[in-house]
Design a protein around this motif. Structure first.
Motif, PDB file in Angstrom:
ATOM      1  N   LYS A  90       0.823  -1.209   0.000  1.00 57.94           N
ATOM      2  CA  LYS A  90       0.000   0.000   0.000  1.00 57.94           C
ATOM      3  C   LYS A  90       0.858   1.260   0.000  1.00 57.94           C
ATOM      4  O   LYS A  90       1.980   1.270   0.480  1.00 57.94           O
ATOM      5  N   GLY A  91       0.277   2.326  -0.536  1.00 61.43           N
ATOM      6  CA  GLY A  91       0.923   3.635  -0.524  1.00 61.43           C
ATOM      7  C   GLY A  91      -0.132   4.719  -0.607  1.00 61.43           C
ATOM      8  O   GLY A  91      -1.318   4.456  -0.490  1.00 61.43           O
ATOM      9  N   ARG A  92       0.321   5.961  -0.826  1.00 61.24           N
ATOM     10  CA  ARG A  92      -0.628   7.080  -0.965  1.00 61.24           C
ATOM     11  C   ARG A  92      -0.031   8.132  -1.897  1.00 61.24           C
ATOM     12  O   ARG A  92       1.182   8.203  -2.084  1.00 61.24           O
ATOM     13  N   VAL A 101      -5.169   8.071   8.301  1.00 67.41           N
ATOM     14  CA  VAL A 101      -5.652   6.943   7.481  1.00 67.41           C
ATOM     15  C   VAL A 101      -7.170   6.952   7.300  1.00 67.41           C
ATOM     16  O   VAL A 101      -7.663   6.761   6.176  1.00 67.41           O
ATOM     17  N   PRO A 102      -7.972   7.205   8.352  1.00 67.30           N
ATOM     18  CA  PRO A 102      -9.433   7.169   8.163  1.00 67.30           C
ATOM     19  C   PRO A 102      -9.949   8.220   7.173  1.00 67.30           C
ATOM     20  O   PRO A 102     -11.053   8.088   6.644  1.00 67.30           O
ATOM     21  N   GLU A 103      -9.164   9.280   6.936  1.00 69.01           N
ATOM     22  CA  GLU A 103      -9.627  10.354   6.051  1.00 69.01           C
ATOM     23  C   GLU A 103      -9.162  10.176   4.609  1.00 69.01           C
ATOM     24  O   GLU A 103      -9.504  10.974   3.735  1.00 69.01           O
ATOM     25  N   LYS A 109      -5.199   6.584  -2.449  1.00 70.41           N
ATOM     26  CA  LYS A 109      -4.500   5.357  -2.070  1.00 70.41           C
ATOM     27  C   LYS A 109      -3.845   4.729  -3.300  1.00 70.41           C
ATOM     28  O   LYS A 109      -4.388   4.775  -4.396  1.00 70.41           O
ATOM     29  N   THR A 110      -2.668   4.154  -3.123  1.00 69.75           N
ATOM     30  CA  THR A 110      -2.016   3.403  -4.193  1.00 69.75           C
ATOM     31  C   THR A 110      -1.713   1.995  -3.695  1.00 69.75           C
ATOM     32  O   THR A 110      -1.447   1.784  -2.512  1.00 69.75           O
TER      33      THR A 110
END
Length: 327
Positions: A90-92, A101-103, A109-110
């Motif tokens: 996972k990434g962003r 994370v919840p937002e 997201k990647t």
């Protein structure tokens, strides 16, 4: 070179809804089924960090394999691939670097998958063994964990196989002649040429003759019990003794699955006398192999056919290196 191998999601494949047999996963453990479009549109492509050169993506590997297979077989149709993945990374995106994370939005997201396995059937090549229809099948495994992505771009590693799939249970039948454990390629053109040559040289009839022979040999209930007992002893043997015995790569829980299916599997259980022919035993092993992880799946599938061949040798020859499993 970037556009030499176009995505063929709508190219050479059958409509999955038209399948005559109920489709079961070819591998189950720690894996998730995904679509080709998910790999194309929902995943990033890892790069070699020191020069930012991109890797050959999972979807490109699948496409190249399917095109090479179709062309090597004279243009025969290849069905839509079945794809299994594991070890999601996972990434962003940069704009979401400070978000909790919840937002996070889905668009921020990647992901990509470290390990991927796929198969694709060639439905026009179909045979029957032991009353079971089997069809020619191509496939492969890609594991980014075998690449050094922290260095400059180097030849990438792929596992490729061509063999058969039992349509009754969707178990794969892979022989040593139809499996390359490490195929290296620096670009898509090189990978295509190697896969094409591999598929073109595959002798399907040779594997069929070998597997048909399995139906001609049986283990009695006593011999099966002796064989399973020896298999369970194998892992605990001293190293020097183990070197004298053919390799056995299945684990204890998989032997338990084989034993359970020996009594209860609808298609491959023992007969009323307790005997089981080696074709059925072979399928009990390939069925148990579905619990293997992606990175060990093909090697164990190959080991299943090697062990079954060894049992044929032990039953038909006065002296065999596989005698230990039945003695």
């Amino acid at each position: 070179m970037e556009n030499l191998f176009p995505i063929i999601q709508n190219g050479v494949h059958n409509d999955p809804k038209k399948e005559r047999y109920q489709r079961k996963p070819f591998i189950e453990a720690n894996s998730l089924e995904v679509s080709l479009s998910h790999l194309q549109n929902g995943c990033i492509i890892p790069v070699f960090s020191k020069d930012n050169e991109r890797t050959i993506s999972h979807q490109e590997f699948i496409d190249i394999t399917m095109i090479a297979c179709s062309e090597a077989l004279g243009g025969l149709m290849v069905e839509h691939p079945e794809i299994r993945v594991s070890h999601q990374i996972k990434g962003r995106t940069p704009n979401a670097i400070h978000k909790p994370v919840p937002e996070l939005l889905e668009s921020e997201k990647t992901i990509y998958y470290e390990r991927m396995a796929f198969i694709a059937r060639v439905p026009s090549i179909i045979e029957t063994i032991g009353g079971n229809p089997i069809t020619l099948t191509i496939g492969g495994v890609r594991s980014y964990n075998t690449e050094n992505l922290y260095q400059k771009k180097s030849p990438e590693k792929f596992k490729v196989f061509i063999g058969f799939q039992n349509l009754v249970c969707c178990n794969l039948c892979v022989s040593s002649d139809g499996f390359i454990e490490e195929m290296k390629a620096s670009n898509m053109e090189e990978l295509f040429k190697k896969i094409y040559s591999f598929v073109e040289s595959f002798q399907a009839e040779k594997q069929l003759v070998m597997m048909r022979q399995f139906s001609q040999y049986c283990l009695t209930d006593h011999q099966f019990a002796q064989f399973i007992g020896r298999c369970k002893l194998y892992q605990a043997l001293p190293k020097m003794q183990k070197k004298l015995i053919p390799e056995l790569s299945f684990n204890d829980s998989q032997f338990n699955t084989v034993v359970n299916d020996y009594y209860h599997d609808e298609s491959f259980c023992k007969n009323e006398l307790g005997d089981i022919n080696l074709w059925k035993l072979y399928n009990l092993f390939t069925q148990a192999n579905k619990s293997s992880y992606i990175d060990t799946f093909l090697q164990r599938n190959l080991n299943a056919i090697e062990i079954t061949q060894g049992l044929v040798e032990a039953l038909s020859s006065p002296v065999s290196k596989y005698d230990w499993f039945l003695s």
